[in-house]
Scaffold this active site. Structure first.
Site, PDB file in Angstrom:
ATOM      1  N   SER A  11       0.945  -1.089  -0.017  1.00  0.00           N
ATOM      2  CA  SER A  11      -0.047  -0.159   0.225  1.00  0.00           C
ATOM      3  C   SER A  11       0.839   1.116   0.001  1.00  0.00           C
ATOM      4  CB  SER A  11      -0.873  -0.006   1.101  1.00  0.00           C
ATOM      5  OG  SER A  11      -1.554   1.237   1.501  1.00  0.00           O
ATOM      6  N   MET A  40      -9.081   8.041  -0.259  1.00  0.00           N
ATOM      7  CA  MET A  40     -10.103   8.342   0.740  1.00  0.00           C
ATOM      8  C   MET A  40     -10.456   9.747   0.459  1.00  0.00           C
ATOM      9  SD  MET A  40      -7.490   7.370   3.765  1.00  0.00           S
ATOM     10  CE  MET A  40      -6.680   5.671   4.218  1.00  0.00           C
ATOM     11  N   GLY A 145      -9.301   3.996   6.954  1.00  0.00           N
ATOM     12  CA  GLY A 145      -8.930   5.438   7.243  1.00  0.00           C
ATOM     13  C   GLY A 145      -7.639   5.768   7.600  1.00  0.00           C
ATOM     14  N   PHE A 146      -6.713   4.967   8.067  1.00  0.00           N
ATOM     15  CA  PHE A 146      -5.247   5.199   8.237  1.00  0.00           C
ATOM     16  C   PHE A 146      -4.540   4.224   8.169  1.00  0.00           C
ATOM     17  CE2 PHE A 146      -8.241   8.165  10.757  1.00  0.00           C
ATOM     18  CZ  PHE A 146      -7.555   9.386  10.254  1.00  0.00           C
ATOM     19  N   GLY A 147      -3.301   4.305   7.737  1.00  0.00           N
ATOM     20  CA  GLY A 147      -2.121   3.082   7.697  1.00  0.00           C
ATOM     21  C   GLY A 147      -1.600   3.118   9.148  1.00  0.00           C
ATOM     22  N   GLY A 148      -1.048   2.080   9.284  1.00  0.00           N
ATOM     23  CA  GLY A 148       0.001   1.838  10.736  1.00  0.00           C
ATOM     24  C   GLY A 148      -0.996   1.511  11.980  1.00  0.00           C
ATOM     25  N   GLY A 179      -4.788  -4.053   6.582  1.00  0.00           N
ATOM     26  CA  GLY A 179      -4.590  -3.186   7.837  1.00  0.00           C
ATOM     27  C   GLY A 179      -3.813  -3.930   8.727  1.00  0.00           C
ATOM     28  N   GLY A 180      -2.798  -3.632   9.048  1.00  0.00           N
ATOM     29  CA  GLY A 180      -2.093  -4.077  10.362  1.00  0.00           C
ATOM     30  C   GLY A 180      -1.478  -5.340   9.984  1.00  0.00           C
ATOM     31  N   GLY A 200       1.365  -1.956   4.073  1.00  0.00           N
ATOM     32  CA  GLY A 200       1.716  -0.467   4.047  1.00  0.00           C
ATOM     33  C   GLY A 200       2.907  -0.352   4.740  1.00  0.00           C
TER      34      GLY A 200
HETATM   35  C1  DX5 Z   1      -6.451   1.770   5.591  1.00  0.00           C
HETATM   36  C2  DX5 Z   1      -5.828   1.409   4.152  1.00  0.00           C
HETATM   37  C3  DX5 Z   1      -4.696   0.305   4.342  1.00  0.00           C
HETATM   38  C4  DX5 Z   1      -3.329   1.006   4.832  1.00  0.00           C
HETATM   39  C5  DX5 Z   1      -2.558  -0.155   5.405  1.00  0.00           C
HETATM   40  O1  DX5 Z   1      -7.818   2.295   5.527  1.00  0.00           O
HETATM   41  O2  DX5 Z   1      -6.815   0.856   3.564  1.00  0.00           O
HETATM   42  O3  DX5 Z   1      -4.212   0.059   2.748  1.00  0.00           O
HETATM   43  O4  DX5 Z   1      -2.581   1.642   4.083  1.00  0.00           O
HETATM   44  O5  DX5 Z   1      -1.611   0.148   6.127  1.00  0.00           O
HETATM   45  P1  DX5 Z   1      -0.684  -0.649   7.150  1.00  0.00           P
HETATM   46  O6  DX5 Z   1      -0.456  -1.826   6.565  1.00  0.00           O
HETATM   47  O7  DX5 Z   1       0.403   0.173   7.332  1.00  0.00           O
HETATM   48  O8  DX5 Z   1      -1.603  -1.126   8.115  1.00  0.00           O
END
Ligand code: DX5
Ligand code: ZN
Length: 219
Positions: A11, A40, A145-148, A179-180, A200
């Site tokens: 990602s 997003m 909504g967010f990475g990490g 996600g995660g 990601g």
């Molecule tokens: C979250 C995104 C994911 C995100 C994953 O809403 O859809 O694709 O970038 O990031 P990581 O792998 O860091 O959780």
């Protein structure tokens, strides 16, 4: 574990946007088959990421599959334009559209692979009636909504249930997790039935080549 082909979809949300093209190239050269592109809109999810101009630009960098994850309301309004920007696969959220069948048909009609996604609190039963029309079902393993963020452990059972549903229906379905997902829990979700792994921060937050290779070593 099943024979199904395993695919890594890094990602780019976690990439350094000042060096985006370079970093995508590095991930691809290390063996990534897909590039996961998180769009997003600040409405379906709180954050705003990027849109068409970025996708159009990075399309010049690689021929690999652009796996576009739309976290936007009324995704049907944008299917055509994302296809034109270079999407190969378009995933929309079941929760974001009033007519999922119409959205599926539209994505299919523009020539993209069709993905549907569900958030962690949407019952997996909700996807049953659409599964036969999909190429991929994305089981979100964090709130979108967010990475990490941290992997939600209950997701493993949800993946298992979707794989079982697909198997019972005799479907050749890709199941994506997002996600995660780290090198440490990737095996658990693959054993549960996932075969398209999004990562990601675990790919772009460090040595990209080494990180990609760590995932591929598990496939
Ligand atoms: C979250 C995104 C994911 C995100 C994953 O809403 O859809 O694709 O970038 O990031 P990581 O792998 O860091 O959780
Ligand atoms: Zn995503």
């Amino acid at each position: 574990m099943s024979e199904r082909e395993k695919i890594l979809s890094p990602s780019i949300l976690a990439a350094d946007f000042a060096r985006l093209g370079e970093q995508i190239k590095e991930a691809v050269e290390a063996g990534a088959e897909y590039i996961h592109i998180d769009v997003m809109d600040g409405v379906f999810v709180p954050s705003i990421s990027f849109g068409m101009p970025v996708i159009r630009t990075i399309r010049k960098v690689t021929d690999k599959v652009f796996d576009v994850h739309l976290m936007i309301v009324e995704p049907e309004r944008y299917v055509k334009v994302f296809k034109e920007c270079g999407a190969d696969s378009i995933t929309f959220h079941l929760e974001a559209t009033e007519d999922a069948d119409e959205t599926i048909d539209l994505i299919r009609s523009v020539g993209c692979r069709v993905g549907m996604s569900i958030k962690p609190r949407t019952p997996v039963e909700a996807v049953r009636k659409y599964l036969h029309k999909l190429d991929m079902l994305l089981v979100m393993t964090v709130e979108p909504g967010f990475g990490g963020q941290k992997y939600i452990p209950e997701s493993t059972e949800r993946v298992r249930q979707v794989r079982q549903m697909a198997d019972e229906m005799g479907l050749d379905l890709d199941i994506q997790v997002d996600g995660g997902i780290t090198v440490d829990n990737a095996r658990i979700v693959m054993e549960a039935g996932a075969n398209v792994i999004v990562a990601g921060s675990a790919v772009f937050g460090g040595d990209i080549t080494a990180n990609v290779k760590h995932y591929l070593a598990q496939f």
